[in-house]
Design an enzyme around this catalytic site. Structure first.
Site, PDB file in Angstrom:
ATOM      1  N   LEU A   8       0.831  -1.221   0.000  1.00 16.73           N
ATOM      2  CA  LEU A   8       0.000   0.000   0.000  1.00 16.73           C
ATOM      3  C   LEU A   8       0.861   1.264   0.000  1.00 16.73           C
ATOM      4  O   LEU A   8       0.357   2.370  -0.173  1.00 16.73           O
ATOM      5  CB  LEU A   8      -0.856   0.028   1.269  1.00 16.73           C
ATOM      6  CG  LEU A   8      -2.262  -0.541   1.240  1.00 16.73           C
ATOM      7  CD1 LEU A   8      -2.908  -0.373   2.608  1.00 16.73           C
ATOM      8  CD2 LEU A   8      -3.118   0.156   0.185  1.00 16.73           C
ATOM      9  N   LYS A  24      15.454  -5.568   6.085  1.00 14.66           N
ATOM     10  CA  LYS A  24      15.482  -4.615   7.205  1.00 14.66           C
ATOM     11  C   LYS A  24      16.756  -4.736   8.055  1.00 14.66           C
ATOM     12  O   LYS A  24      17.153  -3.786   8.715  1.00 14.66           O
ATOM     13  CB  LYS A  24      14.260  -4.822   8.104  1.00 14.66           C
ATOM     14  CG  LYS A  24      12.969  -4.285   7.518  1.00 14.66           C
ATOM     15  CD  LYS A  24      11.858  -4.434   8.521  1.00 14.66           C
ATOM     16  CE  LYS A  24      10.545  -3.941   7.987  1.00 14.66           C
ATOM     17  NZ  LYS A  24       9.517  -3.850   9.026  1.00 14.66           N
ATOM     18  N   ASP A  54       8.459   2.480  12.266  1.00 12.99           N
ATOM     19  CA  ASP A  54       7.378   1.726  12.931  1.00 12.99           C
ATOM     20  C   ASP A  54       7.281   2.194  14.387  1.00 12.99           C
ATOM     21  O   ASP A  54       6.192   2.304  14.961  1.00 12.99           O
ATOM     22  CB  ASP A  54       7.654   0.212  12.919  1.00 12.99           C
ATOM     23  CG  ASP A  54       7.338  -0.406  11.574  1.00 12.99           C
ATOM     24  OD1 ASP A  54       6.618   0.224  10.779  1.00 12.99           O
ATOM     25  OD2 ASP A  54       7.820  -1.525  11.309  1.00 12.99           O
ATOM     26  N   GLY A  84       8.190 -10.872  16.475  1.00 13.13           N
ATOM     27  CA  GLY A  84       8.886 -10.497  15.238  1.00 13.13           C
ATOM     28  C   GLY A  84       9.337  -9.039  15.279  1.00 13.13           C
ATOM     29  O   GLY A  84       9.397  -8.413  16.345  1.00 13.13           O
ATOM     30  N   GLY A  85       9.628  -8.494  14.097  1.00 11.67           N
ATOM     31  CA  GLY A  85      10.144  -7.134  13.991  1.00 11.67           C
ATOM     32  C   GLY A  85       9.174  -6.084  14.510  1.00 11.67           C
ATOM     33  O   GLY A  85       9.584  -5.127  15.183  1.00 11.67           O
TER      34      GLY A  85
HETATM   35  P1  NAP Z   1       6.581 -11.582  11.523  1.00 12.93           P
HETATM   36  O1  NAP Z   1       7.974 -11.278  11.944  1.00 12.93           O
HETATM   37  O2  NAP Z   1       6.372 -12.418  10.332  1.00 12.93           O
HETATM   38  O3  NAP Z   1       5.751 -12.332  12.700  1.00 12.93           O
HETATM   39  C1  NAP Z   1       5.572 -11.802  13.952  1.00 12.93           C
HETATM   40  C2  NAP Z   1       5.442 -12.892  15.000  1.00 12.93           C
HETATM   41  O4  NAP Z   1       4.139 -13.438  14.980  1.00 12.93           O
HETATM   42  C3  NAP Z   1       6.355 -14.094  14.847  1.00 12.93           C
HETATM   43  O5  NAP Z   1       7.627 -13.791  15.324  1.00 12.93           O
HETATM   44  C4  NAP Z   1       5.632 -15.164  15.667  1.00 12.93           C
HETATM   45  O6  NAP Z   1       6.026 -15.080  17.054  1.00 12.93           O
HETATM   46  C5  NAP Z   1       4.168 -14.758  15.531  1.00 12.93           C
HETATM   47  N1  NAP Z   1       3.457 -15.618  14.594  1.00 12.93           N
HETATM   48  C6  NAP Z   1       3.717 -15.796  13.282  1.00 12.93           C
HETATM   49  N2  NAP Z   1       2.830 -16.681  12.750  1.00 12.93           N
HETATM   50  C7  NAP Z   1       2.008 -17.049  13.766  1.00 12.93           C
HETATM   51  C8  NAP Z   1       0.898 -17.934  13.852  1.00 12.93           C
HETATM   52  N3  NAP Z   1       0.468 -18.615  12.795  1.00 12.93           N
HETATM   53  N4  NAP Z   1       0.287 -18.060  15.053  1.00 12.93           N
HETATM   54  C9  NAP Z   1       0.706 -17.368  16.133  1.00 12.93           C
HETATM   55  N5  NAP Z   1       1.766 -16.523  16.101  1.00 12.93           N
HETATM   56  C10 NAP Z   1       2.395 -16.358  14.932  1.00 12.93           C
HETATM   57  O7  NAP Z   1       5.800 -10.247  11.301  1.00 12.93           O
HETATM   58  P2  NAP Z   1       6.109  -8.720  11.695  1.00 12.93           P
HETATM   59  O8  NAP Z   1       6.915  -8.099  10.621  1.00 12.93           O
HETATM   60  O9  NAP Z   1       6.603  -8.616  13.086  1.00 12.93           O
HETATM   61  O10 NAP Z   1       4.622  -8.114  11.555  1.00 12.93           O
HETATM   62  C11 NAP Z   1       3.568  -8.603  12.356  1.00 12.93           C
HETATM   63  C12 NAP Z   1       2.222  -8.057  11.887  1.00 12.93           C
HETATM   64  O11 NAP Z   1       2.203  -6.640  12.060  1.00 12.93           O
HETATM   65  C13 NAP Z   1       1.938  -8.285  10.398  1.00 12.93           C
HETATM   66  O12 NAP Z   1       0.570  -8.571  10.250  1.00 12.93           O
HETATM   67  C14 NAP Z   1       2.275  -6.971   9.751  1.00 12.93           C
HETATM   68  O13 NAP Z   1       1.537  -6.736   8.566  1.00 12.93           O
HETATM   69  C15 NAP Z   1       1.855  -6.002  10.848  1.00 12.93           C
HETATM   70  N6  NAP Z   1       2.566  -4.718  10.804  1.00 12.93           N
HETATM   71  C16 NAP Z   1       1.808  -3.604  10.685  1.00 12.93           C
HETATM   72  C17 NAP Z   1       2.425  -2.361  10.704  1.00 12.93           C
HETATM   73  C18 NAP Z   1       1.584  -1.126  10.605  1.00 12.93           C
HETATM   74  O14 NAP Z   1       2.132  -0.061  10.341  1.00 12.93           O
HETATM   75  N7  NAP Z   1       0.283  -1.213  10.830  1.00 12.93           N
HETATM   76  C19 NAP Z   1       3.817  -2.268  10.816  1.00 12.93           C
HETATM   77  C20 NAP Z   1       4.565  -3.437  10.937  1.00 12.93           C
HETATM   78  C21 NAP Z   1       3.910  -4.671  10.927  1.00 12.93           C
HETATM   79  P3  NAP Z   1       6.296 -16.423  17.931  1.00 12.93           P
HETATM   80  O15 NAP Z   1       7.033 -17.364  17.013  1.00 12.93           O
HETATM   81  O16 NAP Z   1       7.120 -15.948  19.058  1.00 12.93           O
HETATM   82  O17 NAP Z   1       4.980 -16.947  18.343  1.00 12.93           O
END
Ligand code: NAP
Length: 272
Positions: free
Chosen positions: A16, A65, A101, A127-128
């Site tokens: 987006l 990143k 972020d 995660g990040g």
């Molecule tokens: P990520 O690194 O892929 O995943 C985050 C964490 O979620 C993983 O480390 C894992 O933690 C947990 N996880 C992953 N799959 C899972 C599942 N099936 N069930 C339960 N836990 C699960 O993602 P990220 O980059 O940190 O982003 C996380 C979310 O935030 C995404 O949806 C992203 O789109 C959103 N986001 C939004 C913004 C915004 O500006 N609104 C900014 C950044 C990110 P564990 O292994 O410890 O359980």
């Protein structure tokens, strides 16, 4: 001359970001073009060479990143602590990395009047995004943070450097915790798998506010659960736009207030 900006990442089809930044250029009357720049790790040095000579700045996403850090002259305090850069400014004095972020999350809490001091937060996922959220909450003196992970055997100990008042727990321990804010930093509930929530409805009842970083859909099942128990529910769209505007603040060296963020959100919602 065109002012080039863009998003550097692996596969970027559904982003987006171009739309948000084009709306920024439209509403501020700044000149700029925002491009998608796909690169694998192998081509990163040559891509960075081009960006350094032709771009004012760029955002950075998965999987670069962390990979990007050695290409930069310096990175901000919060980006260093979080361990990830999502915004770069290229200048004749050097190339600088930031993590917006962190700022986007903060702008969202301010806008929705979510207080942090003396509060208890539960953060889902490690995660990040969780790292940026934990760092922000710790910097603003939150009382306690519970970080919820599926596997406590694989705890990333570097989280303890972000916040001293942090406890790792598993999902089944959540039922015993009463807190102020419950923050979903997992991708669970994101389109197209929208019929799942990372927690049960019973868990949401124990928190005054539920915040989902997901913005597609705008109302996830996780947020629906909070709404049904009469609690405040905040989706990830404000943070998404706020972190993009925070990047523009770095590039343009100007401050923009929430009116601009809301104007961009309004236009986006009509096209989502
Ligand atoms: P990520 O690194 O892929 O995943 C985050 C964490 O979620 C993983 O480390 C894992 O933690 C947990 N996880 C992953 N799959 C899972 C599942 N099936 N069930 C339960 N836990 C699960 O993602 P990220 O980059 O940190 O982003 C996380 C979310 O935030 C995404 O949806 C992203 O789109 C959103 N986001 C939004 C913004 C915004 O500006 N609104 C900014 C950044 C990110 P564990 O292994 O410890 O359980």
């Amino acid at each position: 001359m065109v002012n080039n900006y863009g998003l550097l990442g692996g596969t970027l089809g559904h982003s987006l970001s171009p739309k948000i930044h084009q709306l920024f250029f439209k509403y501020t009357a700044k000149k700029g073009e925002y491009n998608l720049i796909e690169s694998d790790l192998q081509h990163l040095p040559s891509v960075m060479q081009i960006l350094k000579s032709e771009y004012v700045g760029c955002n950075v996403t998965i999987p670069h990143k962390i990979n990007i850090v050695p290409f930069l002259d310096s990175i901000s305090k919060e980006a260093k602590a979080i361990g990830a850069v999502n915004t770069i400014k290229f200048t004749s004095q050097g190339d600088f990395g930031y993590n917006t972020d962190y700022y986007g999350f903060g702008k969202m809490l301010d806008y929705y009047h979510v207080a942090i001091e003396r509060k208890i937060a539960v953060v889902l996922g490690t995660g990040g995004a969780a790292r940026a959220v934990v760092k922000y909450l710790a910097d603003k003196n939150i009382d306690e943070i519970y970080l919820v992970t599926r596997d406590t055997n694989k705890i990333d100990k570097s989280f303890y450097k972000l916040a001293s008042n942090l406890k790792f727990i598993k999902y089944d321990q959540l039922k015993n915790i009463q807190g102020d804010m419950l923050i979903n930093c997992t991708p669970v509930g994101m389109y197209p798998n929208i019929n799942v929530s990372p927690v049960t409805a019973k868990v949401s009842e124990n928190f005054a506010v539920s915040i989902d970083l997901i913005y597609n859909p705008l109302q996830t099942l996780f947020l629906n659960q909070a709404v049904k128990s009469g609690k405040q529910a905040i989706n990830g769209l404000f943070m998404l736009v706020a972190q993009a505007v925070a990047a523009q603040e770095i590039w343009q060296e100007e401050h923009y207030d929430n009116d601009l963020i809301l104007k961009i959100i309004n236009s986006l919602e009509q096209s989502l």
